[in-house]
Motif scaffolding. Structure first.
Motif, mmCIF file in Angstrom:
data_model
loop_
_atom_site.group_PDB
_atom_site.id
_atom_site.type_symbol
_atom_site.label_atom_id
_atom_site.label_comp_id
_atom_site.label_asym_id
_atom_site.label_seq_id
_atom_site.Cartn_x
_atom_site.Cartn_y
_atom_site.Cartn_z
ATOM 1 N N ALA A 243 0.845 -1.196 0.000
ATOM 2 C CA ALA A 243 0.000 0.000 0.000
ATOM 3 C C ALA A 243 0.880 1.246 0.000
ATOM 4 O O ALA A 243 1.964 1.256 0.566
ATOM 5 C CB ALA A 243 -0.918 -0.001 1.220
ATOM 6 N N VAL A 244 0.398 2.271 -0.644
ATOM 7 C CA VAL A 244 1.150 3.516 -0.758
ATOM 8 C C VAL A 244 0.454 4.583 0.082
ATOM 9 O O VAL A 244 -0.696 4.928 -0.178
ATOM 10 C CB VAL A 244 1.215 3.969 -2.238
ATOM 11 N N ALA A 245 1.176 5.082 1.061
ATOM 12 C CA ALA A 245 0.605 6.108 1.930
ATOM 13 C C ALA A 245 0.443 7.408 1.145
ATOM 14 O O ALA A 245 1.385 7.856 0.491
ATOM 15 C CB ALA A 245 1.497 6.341 3.142
ATOM 16 N N PRO A 246 -0.738 8.005 1.195
ATOM 17 C CA PRO A 246 -0.926 9.290 0.511
ATOM 18 C C PRO A 246 -0.172 10.405 1.240
ATOM 19 O O PRO A 246 0.242 10.238 2.387
ATOM 20 C CB PRO A 246 -2.437 9.504 0.570
ATOM 21 N N ASP A 247 0.005 11.516 0.563
ATOM 22 C CA ASP A 247 0.733 12.645 1.162
ATOM 23 C C ASP A 247 0.030 13.173 2.405
ATOM 24 O O ASP A 247 0.669 13.555 3.369
ATOM 25 C CB ASP A 247 0.889 13.775 0.141
ATOM 26 N N ALA A 248 -1.297 13.234 2.369
ATOM 27 C CA ALA A 248 -2.069 13.729 3.506
ATOM 28 C C ALA A 248 -2.996 12.618 3.989
ATOM 29 O O ALA A 248 -3.628 11.941 3.187
ATOM 30 C CB ALA A 248 -2.889 14.952 3.104
ATOM 31 N N ILE A 249 -3.046 12.426 5.291
ATOM 32 C CA ILE A 249 -3.876 11.383 5.885
ATOM 33 C C ILE A 249 -5.129 12.026 6.479
ATOM 34 O O ILE A 249 -5.049 12.952 7.284
ATOM 35 C CB ILE A 249 -3.124 10.617 6.999
ATOM 36 N N ASP A 250 -6.285 11.510 6.096
ATOM 37 C CA ASP A 250 -7.566 11.972 6.635
ATOM 38 C C ASP A 250 -7.894 11.139 7.868
ATOM 39 O O ASP A 250 -8.213 9.958 7.747
ATOM 40 C CB ASP A 250 -8.661 11.820 5.568
ATOM 41 N N ASP A 251 -7.791 11.746 9.054
ATOM 42 C CA ASP A 251 -8.125 11.030 10.286
ATOM 43 C C ASP A 251 -9.379 11.603 10.948
ATOM 44 O O ASP A 251 -9.620 11.405 12.131
ATOM 45 C CB ASP A 251 -6.949 11.025 11.260
ATOM 46 N N ASP A 252 -10.200 12.288 10.172
ATOM 47 C CA ASP A 252 -11.423 12.908 10.686
ATOM 48 C C ASP A 252 -12.415 11.840 11.145
ATOM 49 O O ASP A 252 -12.816 10.985 10.366
ATOM 50 C CB ASP A 252 -12.058 13.774 9.602
ATOM 51 N N VAL A 253 -12.767 11.883 12.403
ATOM 52 C CA VAL A 253 -13.776 10.971 12.941
ATOM 53 C C VAL A 253 -14.959 11.731 13.530
ATOM 54 O O VAL A 253 -15.825 11.138 14.154
ATOM 55 C CB VAL A 253 -13.186 10.016 14.015
ATOM 56 N N GLU A 254 -14.992 13.043 13.317
ATOM 57 C CA GLU A 254 -16.004 13.858 13.977
ATOM 58 C C GLU A 254 -17.024 14.516 13.051
ATOM 59 O O GLU A 254 -18.111 14.867 13.498
ATOM 60 C CB GLU A 254 -15.304 14.933 14.816
ATOM 61 N N THR A 255 -16.684 14.715 11.786
ATOM 62 C CA THR A 255 -17.605 15.417 10.891
ATOM 63 C C THR A 255 -18.940 14.684 10.837
ATOM 64 O O THR A 255 -18.993 13.484 10.577
ATOM 65 C CB THR A 255 -17.018 15.549 9.477
ATOM 66 N N MET A 256 -20.004 15.420 11.091
ATOM 67 C CA MET A 256 -21.344 14.840 11.137
ATOM 68 C C MET A 256 -22.071 15.154 9.834
ATOM 69 O O MET A 256 -22.128 16.292 9.408
ATOM 70 C CB MET A 256 -22.112 15.413 12.330
ATOM 71 N N ARG A 257 -22.620 14.130 9.222
ATOM 72 C CA ARG A 257 -23.418 14.274 8.004
ATOM 73 C C ARG A 257 -24.894 14.143 8.378
ATOM 74 O O ARG A 257 -25.246 13.482 9.352
ATOM 75 C CB ARG A 257 -23.077 13.171 7.003
ATOM 76 N N ASP A 258 -25.760 14.759 7.597
ATOM 77 C CA ASP A 258 -27.198 14.588 7.799
ATOM 78 C C ASP A 258 -27.565 13.155 7.440
ATOM 79 O O ASP A 258 -27.125 12.629 6.408
ATOM 80 C CB ASP A 258 -27.991 15.558 6.913
ATOM 81 N N TYR A 259 -28.366 12.542 8.292
ATOM 82 C CA TYR A 259 -28.765 11.149 8.087
ATOM 83 C C TYR A 259 -30.284 11.071 8.115
ATOM 84 O O TYR A 259 -30.911 11.444 9.104
ATOM 85 C CB TYR A 259 -28.169 10.275 9.190
ATOM 86 N N PRO A 260 -30.894 10.614 7.026
ATOM 87 C CA PRO A 260 -32.357 10.532 6.994
ATOM 88 C C PRO A 260 -32.871 9.454 7.952
ATOM 89 O O PRO A 260 -32.446 8.303 7.886
ATOM 90 C CB PRO A 260 -32.670 10.174 5.540
ATOM 91 N N GLU A 261 -33.768 9.843 8.826
ATOM 92 C CA GLU A 261 -34.292 8.926 9.839
ATOM 93 C C GLU A 261 -35.669 8.375 9.480
ATOM 94 O O GLU A 261 -36.000 7.258 9.858
ATOM 95 C CB GLU A 261 -34.376 9.634 11.204
ATOM 96 N N THR A 262 -36.473 9.147 8.773
ATOM 97 C CA THR A 262 -37.840 8.707 8.489
ATOM 98 C C THR A 262 -37.889 7.900 7.190
ATOM 99 O O THR A 262 -37.011 8.021 6.326
ATOM 100 C CB THR A 262 -38.799 9.903 8.351
ATOM 101 N N LYS A 263 -38.937 7.117 7.062
ATOM 102 C CA LYS A 263 -39.122 6.305 5.859
ATOM 103 C C LYS A 263 -39.204 7.190 4.610
ATOM 104 O O LYS A 263 -38.592 6.888 3.588
ATOM 105 C CB LYS A 263 -40.389 5.459 6.004
ATOM 106 N N ASP A 264 -39.938 8.290 4.698
ATOM 107 C CA ASP A 264 -40.076 9.194 3.552
ATOM 108 C C ASP A 264 -38.736 9.850 3.199
ATOM 109 O O ASP A 264 -38.391 9.963 2.021
ATOM 110 C CB ASP A 264 -41.129 10.267 3.833
ATOM 111 N N ALA A 265 -37.998 10.286 4.209
ATOM 112 C CA ALA A 265 -36.703 10.927 3.955
ATOM 113 C C ALA A 265 -35.729 9.937 3.321
ATOM 114 O O ALA A 265 -34.967 10.296 2.419
ATOM 115 C CB ALA A 265 -36.129 11.491 5.249
ATOM 116 N N ARG A 266 -35.781 8.696 3.775
ATOM 117 C CA ARG A 266 -34.900 7.675 3.204
ATOM 118 C C ARG A 266 -35.288 7.361 1.761
ATOM 119 O O ARG A 266 -34.423 7.187 0.908
ATOM 120 C CB ARG A 266 -34.929 6.404 4.053
ATOM 121 N N ALA A 267 -36.559 7.294 1.487
ATOM 122 C CA ALA A 267 -37.023 7.009 0.127
ATOM 123 C C ALA A 267 -36.615 8.116 -0.836
ATOM 124 O O ALA A 267 -36.347 7.858 -2.019
ATOM 125 C CB ALA A 267 -38.534 6.825 0.110
#
Length: 176
Positions: free
Chosen positions: A34-58
């Motif tokens: 494996a080849v290590a990239p120049d910059a390592i992304d170690d982000d474990v905190e960024t929160m994305r919007d996640y659809p919770e309802t059936k309609d939002a998921r559809a």
């Protein structure tokens, strides 16, 4: 959640699931090449919007694929989001919980548009505890997954495997 995770670890640590797992020579070669990239992304905190309802998921369309996220993918993501920081689970454990196969789980996680949070797919490893791929990449992004897990207190050896002392102590399998 940590109390629940710890309680499930006690029973899982003595299960046949943790019988000695052979380390794949292919995995060792993969990590060595494996080849290590120049910059390592170690982000474990960024929160994305996640659809919770059936309609939002559809109605949800993945920005990466421009395709709807399937019901099965949401089932995988719902299970994956239960794995707490500092713990890991496996494709096999998720698959058994969902009544599916590990490859199907891996394919769903490779397309996860909600990482790193609320769906921390970096916390899912192969059954032999090798670092595995990340975002469908096993050549460079493997270092992103490793960095994310190390930031959450997991440790890996020089061949890319979770250290033995953590394999039982940090396994999460108490899916609801």
């Amino acid at each position: 959640m940590a109390k629940t995770a710890t309680a499930s670890l006690v029973s899982l640590a003595t299960s046949p699931y943790f019988a000695a797992r052979p380390r794949s020579a292919a995995h060792k070669r993969l990590f060595a090449n494996a080849v290590a990239p120049d910059a390592i992304d170690d982000d474990v905190e960024t929160m994305r919007d996640y659809p919770e309802t059936k309609d939002a998921r559809a109605a949800y369309v993945s920005p990466a694929t421009q395709r709807p996220v399937t019901e099965f993918q949401f089932r995988v993501y719902d299970a994956c989001r239960q794995v707490p920081a500092g713990y890991y689970s496996t494709y096999k454990a998720l698959a058994e919980h969902l009544g599916s196969g590990p490859r199907a789980v891996g394919n769903a996680l490779a397309r996860n548009p909600f990482c790193p949070q609320p769906i921390p797919c970096h916390r899912i490893l192969p059954a032999d505890c090798y670092i595995g791929g990340f975002s469908g990449d096993t050549k460079s992004k493997i270092f992103f997954k490793k960095a994310k897990l190390e930031k959450e207190s997991l440790e890996f050896d020089d061949a890319g495997f979770l250290v033995g002392s953590m394999q039982q102590a940090r396994f999460f399998g108490d899916f609801k």
